[in-house]
Design a protein around this motif. Structure first.
Motif, short mmCIF file in Angstrom:
data_model
loop_
_atom_site.label_atom_id
_atom_site.label_comp_id
_atom_site.label_asym_id
_atom_site.label_seq_id
_atom_site.Cartn_x
_atom_site.Cartn_y
_atom_site.Cartn_z
N ARG A 56 -3.51 0.64 -3.68
CA ARG A 56 -2.06 0.63 -3.47
C ARG A 56 -1.55 -0.82 -3.38
NH1 ARG A 56 2.61 2.02 -4.72
NH2 ARG A 56 4.15 2.28 -3.08
N ALA A 57 -2.28 -1.67 -2.65
CA ALA A 57 -1.88 -3.06 -2.54
C ALA A 57 -1.88 -3.73 -3.92
CB ALA A 57 -2.82 -3.80 -1.59
N PHE A 58 -2.90 -3.44 -4.71
CA PHE A 58 -2.98 -4.04 -6.06
C PHE A 58 -1.81 -3.59 -6.94
CE2 PHE A 58 -4.47 -3.36 -10.49
CZ PHE A 58 -4.47 -4.69 -10.88
N GLU A 59 -1.52 -2.30 -6.92
CA GLU A 59 -0.42 -1.78 -7.76
C GLU A 59 0.91 -2.43 -7.40
OE1 GLU A 59 -0.77 2.31 -6.84
OE2 GLU A 59 -2.55 2.64 -8.10
N ILE A 60 1.19 -2.56 -6.12
CA ILE A 60 2.45 -3.19 -5.70
C ILE A 60 2.48 -4.65 -6.12
CG2 ILE A 60 3.85 -3.88 -3.72
CD1 ILE A 60 2.84 -1.35 -2.27
N ARG A 61 1.38 -5.36 -5.89
CA ARG A 61 1.35 -6.79 -6.21
C ARG A 61 1.46 -7.04 -7.71
NH1 ARG A 61 -3.33 -7.99 -1.71
NH2 ARG A 61 -1.87 -8.42 0.01
N LEU A 62 0.80 -6.21 -8.50
CA LEU A 62 0.90 -6.37 -9.95
C LEU A 62 2.35 -6.17 -10.41
CD1 LEU A 62 -0.80 -6.95 -12.47
CD2 LEU A 62 -1.11 -4.47 -12.72
N LYS A 118 5.13 -6.48 -8.47
CA LYS A 118 6.05 -7.44 -7.85
C LYS A 118 5.71 -8.89 -8.17
CE LYS A 118 8.70 -4.57 -5.43
NZ LYS A 118 10.15 -4.47 -5.64
N ARG A 119 4.42 -9.20 -8.22
CA ARG A 119 3.99 -10.59 -8.37
C ARG A 119 3.56 -10.95 -9.78
NH1 ARG A 119 5.76 -12.90 -3.61
NH2 ARG A 119 4.44 -12.39 -1.81
N GLY A 120 3.10 -9.94 -10.52
CA GLY A 120 2.59 -10.21 -11.86
C GLY A 120 1.09 -10.50 -11.84
N GLU A 121 0.52 -10.64 -13.03
CA GLU A 121 -0.93 -10.83 -13.19
C GLU A 121 -1.40 -12.17 -12.65
OE1 GLU A 121 -4.94 -10.30 -14.89
OE2 GLU A 121 -3.33 -8.86 -14.51
N THR A 133 -2.42 -11.05 -6.44
CA THR A 133 -3.00 -10.11 -7.41
C THR A 133 -4.48 -10.42 -7.60
OG1 THR A 133 -0.87 -10.03 -8.54
CG2 THR A 133 -2.77 -9.18 -9.75
N ALA A 134 -4.82 -11.70 -7.66
CA ALA A 134 -6.22 -12.09 -7.79
C ALA A 134 -7.03 -11.62 -6.59
CB ALA A 134 -6.34 -13.61 -7.93
N ARG A 135 -6.45 -11.70 -5.39
CA ARG A 135 -7.17 -11.25 -4.19
C ARG A 135 -7.42 -9.74 -4.26
NH1 ARG A 135 -4.07 -13.15 -0.72
NH2 ARG A 135 -2.97 -11.34 0.12
N SER A 136 -6.44 -8.98 -4.70
CA SER A 136 -6.63 -7.53 -4.85
C SER A 136 -7.72 -7.22 -5.87
CB SER A 136 -5.31 -6.86 -5.26
OG SER A 136 -4.44 -6.71 -4.17
N LEU A 137 -7.74 -7.94 -6.96
CA LEU A 137 -8.80 -7.73 -7.96
C LEU A 137 -10.18 -8.01 -7.36
CD1 LEU A 137 -7.05 -9.38 -11.04
CD2 LEU A 137 -7.78 -6.98 -10.90
N ARG A 138 -10.23 -9.04 -6.53
CA ARG A 138 -11.50 -9.38 -5.89
C ARG A 138 -11.96 -8.26 -4.96
NH1 ARG A 138 -9.78 -13.74 -3.05
NH2 ARG A 138 -10.05 -12.85 -0.98
#
Length: 373
Positions: free
Chosen positions: A71-77, A79-82, A87-92
């Motif tokens: 959920r955090a990743f989807e929102i950040r992608l 709102k913040r973009g790639e 977004t990098a932290r969520s991917l990690r």
């Protein structure tokens, strides 16, 4: 309302720092629910979802944590973009979860994507880059590529030293355990006791005769380098959290495994016992860290003549915990199967010890013939 939310976050952080992860969960859930009510698709909701997921990951409840990390990743992608640090932290974090499921190809792709984003940020964010390096290193190490992982672990430590970051101890622990991997050709699974993406590895028993083709001098050198890093991490953890903390217990477990591989079983046993005593005070019997602690001590005792009875008791406790841990999974899916397979050596060692004890008992029970007149 804002002040109450801030107090909740502070309370949760204090409880987590003390190792009381389950006690902090209620505050983390409340913060997430409040953020949801204020705006379901906001950055604040993403941040609260991440903190709740971190808490669940600390409890090794990875299946429960994953939806909140996603959920955090989807929102950040959205709102913040790639190309953003969040977004990098969520991917990690998602890479760490994939690694825990045994999906190492997926984990490596996510970890490399995260690291590429972090390296491209200007200015580079120090510890976020260090954690991205650490995550990719852990994935490579889980694939049996300990020598490829080592430079990444080293770079992460250099960054943390420059930053003066309190979590330097985790990175020292991870590289210390990687020297053990290189010395013994062992694959050490990652453990979470910290937030996902700041993964900390914990050493479990392995074939102590393996050395990955290294000559004995090089093996001893790797183990000595690993001990130096683990000792430094131990001093840092103890100073920050006290000697009676689950993270200290896991460091003791790594040091014990290192001493055992170096042919120092007495030193290894003392540290395994310290680790188990701490874990028994903090963690339930079905917690993976505690299972690994009982298993590690039992596996060592199984190699020492006359210690088979205690070895069997320790291994039985580890087996019971392993079976109880399966209740965390809603179905016997791939993740449950992967975890159960990881405990196979516990059962194998226990059977071996039980067989040895039965042989000893039968030998003692054999009648002694009187000498011929």
């Amino acid at each position: 309302m804002l002040l109450a939310a801030m107090m909740l976050v502070q309370d949760a952080a204090s409880l987590e720092a003390a190792g009381r992860y389950a006690d902090a969960e209620r505050a983390r859930r409340s913060s997430y629910e409040q953020a949801q009510r204020r705006g379901a698709g906001t950055v604040a909701t993403a941040d609260a979802a991440e903190k709740l997921a971190d808490n669940l990951a600390m409890q090794l409840r990875l299946a429960d944590a994953e939806p909140f990390y996603r959920r955090a990743f989807e929102i950040r992608l959205a709102k913040r973009g790639e190309k953003h640090g969040d977004t990098a932290r969520s991917l990690r974090q998602l890479a760490s979860l994939a690694m825990a499921r045994g999906a190492l190809g997926e984990a490596e792709a996510l970890a490399r994507r995260s690291l590429d984003i972090q390296r491209g940020l200007v200015p580079a964010v120090g510890m976020e880059l260090a954690w991205a390096l650490n995550t990719l290193a852990e994935v490579l190490a889980a694939q049996g590529k300990a020598f490829d992982a080592d430079p990444l672990f080293g770079e992460a430590i250099v960054i943390a030293r420059v930053q003066g970051d309190a979590d330097l101890a985790i990175l020292l622990n991870n590289r210390g355990n990687n020297f053990y991997r290189m010395a013994t050709a062992t694959v050490i699974p990652p453990m979470f006791r910290r937030r996902a993406g700041a993964t900390r590895s914990v050493v479990a028993p392995s074939d102590q005769d393996a050395n990955g083709g290294l000559n004995p001098l090089r093996k001893r050198a790797f183990l000595a380098q690993g001990r130096d890093l683990l000792d430094e991490a131990m001093r840092m953890f103890t100073a920050a959290s006290g000697a009676d903390h689950p993270d200290v217990a896991n460091l003791l477990n790594g040091l014990a495994a290192n001493y055992r591989a170096a042919g120092m079983p007495v030193e290894a046993e003392a540290r395994y016992r310290q680790a188990v005593a701490i874990k028994a005070r903090f963690l339930p019997p079905d917690n993976r860290d505690r299972i690994v602690g009982e298993w590690s001590l039992g596996d060592l005792l199984a190699t020492r003549p006359g210690r088979e009875a205690e070895a069997r008791t320790r291994l039985r406790a580890a087996m019971a915990g392993a079976m109880a841990s399966q209740a965390r999974f809603r179905t016997f899916d791939a993740a449950a199967s992967n975890e159960l397979r990881s405990y196979a050596p516990v059962f194998a060692t226990s059977i071996r010890v039980a067989w040895r004890l039965s042989r000893l008992t039968s030998v003692r029970a054999e009648p002694i013939e009187a000498p011929a007149p």
